[in-house]
Design a protein around this motif. Structure first.
Motif, PDB file in Angstrom:
ATOM      1  N   ILE A   1       0.871  -1.179   0.000  1.00 33.82           N
ATOM      2  CA  ILE A   1       0.000   0.000   0.000  1.00 33.82           C
ATOM      3  C   ILE A   1       0.901   1.221   0.000  1.00 33.82           C
ATOM      4  CG2 ILE A   1      -1.831   1.243   1.203  1.00 33.82           C
ATOM      5  CD1 ILE A   1      -2.550  -1.459   2.552  1.00 33.82           C
ATOM      6  N   LYS A   2       0.837   2.004  -1.094  1.00 37.38           N
ATOM      7  CA  LYS A   2       1.772   3.108  -1.261  1.00 37.38           C
ATOM      8  C   LYS A   2       1.076   4.354  -1.793  1.00 37.38           C
ATOM      9  CE  LYS A   2       6.202   0.822  -1.902  1.00 37.38           C
ATOM     10  NZ  LYS A   2       6.869   1.652  -0.899  1.00 37.38           N
ATOM     11  N   HIS A   3       1.725   5.500  -1.566  1.00 35.66           N
ATOM     12  CA  HIS A   3       1.260   6.751  -2.145  1.00 35.66           C
ATOM     13  C   HIS A   3       1.534   6.767  -3.648  1.00 35.66           C
ATOM     14  CE1 HIS A   3       0.943   8.392   1.951  1.00 35.66           C
ATOM     15  NE2 HIS A   3       0.211   9.337   1.403  1.00 35.66           N
ATOM     16  N   GLY A   4       0.685   7.505  -4.363  1.00 39.06           N
ATOM     17  CA  GLY A   4       0.936   7.747  -5.774  1.00 39.06           C
ATOM     18  C   GLY A   4       0.402   6.653  -6.665  1.00 39.06           C
ATOM     19  N   GLU A   5       0.680   6.825  -7.945  1.00 40.91           N
ATOM     20  CA  GLU A   5       0.215   5.895  -8.977  1.00 40.91           C
ATOM     21  C   GLU A   5       1.406   5.104  -9.484  1.00 40.91           C
ATOM     22  OE1 GLU A   5      -1.923   6.018 -13.386  1.00 40.91           O
ATOM     23  OE2 GLU A   5      -1.599   7.855 -12.248  1.00 40.91           O
ATOM     24  N   SER A   6       1.357   3.800  -9.329  1.00 40.97           N
ATOM     25  CA  SER A   6       2.481   2.981  -9.768  1.00 40.97           C
ATOM     26  C   SER A   6       1.988   1.596 -10.133  1.00 40.97           C
ATOM     27  CB  SER A   6       3.556   2.900  -8.670  1.00 40.97           C
ATOM     28  OG  SER A   6       2.983   2.498  -7.450  1.00 40.97           O
ATOM     29  N   ASP A   7       2.861   0.837 -10.758  1.00 41.25           N
ATOM     30  CA  ASP A   7       2.514  -0.490 -11.247  1.00 41.25           C
ATOM     31  C   ASP A   7       3.648  -1.433 -10.861  1.00 41.25           C
ATOM     32  OD1 ASP A   7       1.881  -2.771 -12.655  1.00 41.25           O
ATOM     33  OD2 ASP A   7       1.335  -1.714 -14.488  1.00 41.25           O
ATOM     34  N   ALA A   8       3.301  -2.567 -10.294  1.00 42.09           N
ATOM     35  CA  ALA A   8       4.322  -3.521  -9.861  1.00 42.09           C
ATOM     36  C   ALA A   8       4.795  -4.424 -10.985  1.00 42.09           C
ATOM     37  CB  ALA A   8       3.784  -4.368  -8.712  1.00 42.09           C
ATOM     38  N   GLY A   9       4.408  -4.118 -12.228  1.00 45.10           N
ATOM     39  CA  GLY A   9       4.790  -4.983 -13.336  1.00 45.10           C
ATOM     40  C   GLY A   9       6.286  -5.014 -13.585  1.00 45.10           C
ATOM     41  N   ASP A  10       6.978  -3.909 -13.327  1.00 41.56           N
ATOM     42  CA  ASP A  10       8.421  -3.838 -13.542  1.00 41.56           C
ATOM     43  C   ASP A  10       9.090  -3.521 -12.210  1.00 41.56           C
ATOM     44  OD1 ASP A  10      11.040  -3.303 -14.241  1.00 41.56           O
ATOM     45  OD2 ASP A  10      10.526  -2.219 -16.068  1.00 41.56           O
ATOM     46  N   ILE A  11       9.508  -4.560 -11.514  1.00 45.16           N
ATOM     47  CA  ILE A  11      10.072  -4.401 -10.177  1.00 45.16           C
ATOM     48  C   ILE A  11      11.353  -3.566 -10.211  1.00 45.16           C
ATOM     49  CG2 ILE A  11      11.053  -5.622  -8.207  1.00 45.16           C
ATOM     50  CD1 ILE A  11       8.041  -5.947  -8.447  1.00 45.16           C
ATOM     51  N   ARG A  12      12.198  -3.797 -11.204  1.00 45.99           N
ATOM     52  CA  ARG A  12      13.444  -3.050 -11.300  1.00 45.99           C
ATOM     53  C   ARG A  12      13.176  -1.560 -11.494  1.00 45.99           C
ATOM     54  NH1 ARG A  12      17.982  -3.077  -9.187  1.00 45.99           N
ATOM     55  NH2 ARG A  12      18.086  -5.322  -9.566  1.00 45.99           N
ATOM     56  N   ALA A  13      12.160  -1.229 -12.290  1.00 44.75           N
ATOM     57  CA  ALA A  13      11.827   0.182 -12.504  1.00 44.75           C
ATOM     58  C   ALA A  13      11.352   0.834 -11.211  1.00 44.75           C
ATOM     59  CB  ALA A  13      10.761   0.309 -13.590  1.00 44.75           C
ATOM     60  N   LEU A  14      10.626   0.091 -10.389  1.00 44.79           N
ATOM     61  CA  LEU A  14      10.185   0.618  -9.105  1.00 44.79           C
ATOM     62  C   LEU A  14      11.382   0.953  -8.229  1.00 44.79           C
ATOM     63  CD1 LEU A  14       7.199  -1.740  -8.158  1.00 44.79           C
ATOM     64  CD2 LEU A  14       7.063   0.617  -8.955  1.00 44.79           C
ATOM     65  N   ALA A  15      12.371   0.060  -8.206  1.00 45.23           N
ATOM     66  CA  ALA A  15      13.560   0.303  -7.401  1.00 45.23           C
ATOM     67  C   ALA A  15      14.356   1.484  -7.947  1.00 45.23           C
ATOM     68  CB  ALA A  15      14.433  -0.952  -7.353  1.00 45.23           C
ATOM     69  N   ASP A  16      14.485   1.563  -9.272  1.00 42.93           N
ATOM     70  CA  ASP A  16      15.231   2.655  -9.883  1.00 42.93           C
ATOM     71  C   ASP A  16      14.576   4.001  -9.595  1.00 42.93           C
ATOM     72  OD1 ASP A  16      17.043   0.845 -10.879  1.00 42.93           O
ATOM     73  OD2 ASP A  16      16.181   0.805 -12.907  1.00 42.93           O
ATOM     74  N   ALA A  17      13.241   4.004  -9.483  1.00 46.01           N
ATOM     75  CA  ALA A  17      12.510   5.238  -9.204  1.00 46.01           C
ATOM     76  C   ALA A  17      12.462   5.561  -7.717  1.00 46.01           C
ATOM     77  CB  ALA A  17      11.088   5.135  -9.755  1.00 46.01           C
ATOM     78  N   GLY A  18      13.007   4.680  -6.886  1.00 48.74           N
ATOM     79  CA  GLY A  18      13.003   4.905  -5.447  1.00 48.74           C
ATOM     80  C   GLY A  18      11.687   4.603  -4.776  1.00 48.74           C
ATOM     81  N   LEU A  19      10.792   3.908  -5.468  1.00 49.45           N
ATOM     82  CA  LEU A  19       9.487   3.570  -4.890  1.00 49.45           C
ATOM     83  C   LEU A  19       9.571   2.352  -3.975  1.00 49.45           C
ATOM     84  CD1 LEU A  19       7.261   4.196  -8.023  1.00 49.45           C
ATOM     85  CD2 LEU A  19       7.493   5.648  -6.010  1.00 49.45           C
ATOM     86  N   VAL A  20      10.600   1.539  -4.164  1.00 50.78           N
ATOM     87  CA  VAL A  20      10.928   0.448  -3.245  1.00 50.78           C
ATOM     88  C   VAL A  20      12.439   0.511  -3.036  1.00 50.78           C
ATOM     89  CG1 VAL A  20       8.988  -1.044  -3.906  1.00 50.78           C
ATOM     90  CG2 VAL A  20      11.178  -1.220  -5.130  1.00 50.78           C
ATOM     91  N   ASP A  21      12.945  -0.205  -2.047  1.00 48.46           N
ATOM     92  CA  ASP A  21      14.377  -0.147  -1.765  1.00 48.46           C
ATOM     93  C   ASP A  21      15.177  -0.942  -2.789  1.00 48.46           C
ATOM     94  OD1 ASP A  21      14.763  -2.976  -0.721  1.00 48.46           O
ATOM     95  OD2 ASP A  21      13.262  -2.270   0.706  1.00 48.46           O
ATOM     96  N   SER A  22      16.493  -0.731  -2.769  1.00 50.29           N
ATOM     97  CA  SER A  22      17.347  -1.311  -3.799  1.00 50.29           C
ATOM     98  C   SER A  22      17.469  -2.832  -3.709  1.00 50.29           C
ATOM     99  CB  SER A  22      18.743  -0.686  -3.737  1.00 50.29           C
ATOM    100  OG  SER A  22      19.357  -0.915  -2.475  1.00 50.29           O
ATOM    101  N   ALA A  23      17.202  -3.396  -2.536  1.00 49.10           N
ATOM    102  CA  ALA A  23      17.276  -4.846  -2.382  1.00 49.10           C
ATOM    103  C   ALA A  23      15.991  -5.547  -2.822  1.00 49.10           C
ATOM    104  CB  ALA A  23      17.575  -5.208  -0.920  1.00 49.10           C
ATOM    105  N   PHE A  24      14.945  -4.777  -3.040  1.00 54.76           N
ATOM    106  CA  PHE A  24      13.630  -5.358  -3.321  1.00 54.76           C
ATOM    107  C   PHE A  24      13.625  -6.293  -4.529  1.00 54.76           C
ATOM    108  CE2 PHE A  24       9.262  -5.384  -4.860  1.00 54.76           C
ATOM    109  CZ  PHE A  24       8.530  -5.535  -3.699  1.00 54.76           C
ATOM    110  N   PRO A  25      14.233  -5.913  -5.664  1.00 57.79           N
ATOM    111  CA  PRO A  25      14.173  -6.829  -6.817  1.00 57.79           C
ATOM    112  C   PRO A  25      14.746  -8.209  -6.516  1.00 57.79           C
ATOM    113  CG  PRO A  25      14.860  -4.654  -7.535  1.00 57.79           C
ATOM    114  CD  PRO A  25      14.869  -4.637  -6.027  1.00 57.79           C
TER     115      PRO A  25
END
Length: 210
Positions: A140-164
């Motif tokens: 559950i997070k703020h903003g509009e995002s999609d979990a389809g590309d996990i690496r992109a989420l990490a690169d954008a700082g939406l999840v931590d770098s270890a997440f992928p």
């Protein structure tokens, strides 16, 4: 089947928090709630800048920050139950309750969890989902995002770098639910029989105050 839901610490002062806690309590017996660190983790970051203690110490203090936030959530919603061990989690689920994970006893000293800021509550939620054999994970997070590309989420700082890396090992579905759309929890729990609400639909609901 059991699922794991991570509730971001940034929701600690959100007008949507009460609705999320009610929805999560109503989902008793089906989900385990992983708390973020919220203002308690922010206090750890601020203290590290002032006192210059190690990242390993900061990691351990951040586990306690998650526990503080989790205990706060349990106090706000009586349907939530603190749970520090797999046995307590299992018992809570069996009795139709929603356990709130207190991570220290399971995570301290775990060889597969780096003691650094590369691991936050997001990665720990995946770690728990893997260890419990949960069939899916939602963040559950703020903003509009999609979990389809996990690496992109990490690169954008939406999840931590270890997440992928943690997500690859988990290898099961991960979804992101918008902070302002607590009604989507039921849709996600019904998935795959019913598709989860899309990020665009959730964004529109937020914009219209639904």
């Amino acid at each position: 089947m059991l699922r794991v839901v991570k509730l971001g610490g940034s929701l600690h002062d959100s007008p949507w928090l009460t609705s999320w806690l009610d929805a999560l309590a109503q989902a008793g017996g089906r989900v385990v709630l992983v708390p973020g660190g919220g203002p308690f983790a922010d206090a750890v970051r601020a203290a590290q800048r002032r006192c210059h203690f190690s990242d390993a110490a900061a990691h351990r203090l951040s586990l306690l920050a998650m526990e503080q936030y989790g205990l706060m959530l349990c106090d706000l919603e009586p349907g939530l139950l603190p749970a520090a061990t797999p046995q307590v989690i299992t018992d809570a689920i069996a009795h139709g309750r929603t356990p709130v994970w207190l991570p220290s006893s399971m995570c301290l000293g775990a060889s597969d969890i780096p003691e650094s800021w590369s691991v936050t509550s997001d990665s720990l939620a995946v770690w728990l989902a893997h260890h419990l054999g949960a069939e899916a994970l939602a963040l559950i997070k703020h903003g509009e995002s999609d979990a389809g590309d996990i690496r992109a989420l990490a690169d954008a700082g939406l999840v931590d770098s270890a997440f992928p890396g943690f997500a690859a090992r988990y290898a099961k579905p991960i979804h992101i639910l918008s902070h302002c759309a607590p009604a989507t929890l039921d849709d996600w729990l019904a998935w795959p029989m019913a598709a989860p609400v899309s990020s665009r639909e959730a964004h529109d609901a937020c914009r219209h105050g639904q």
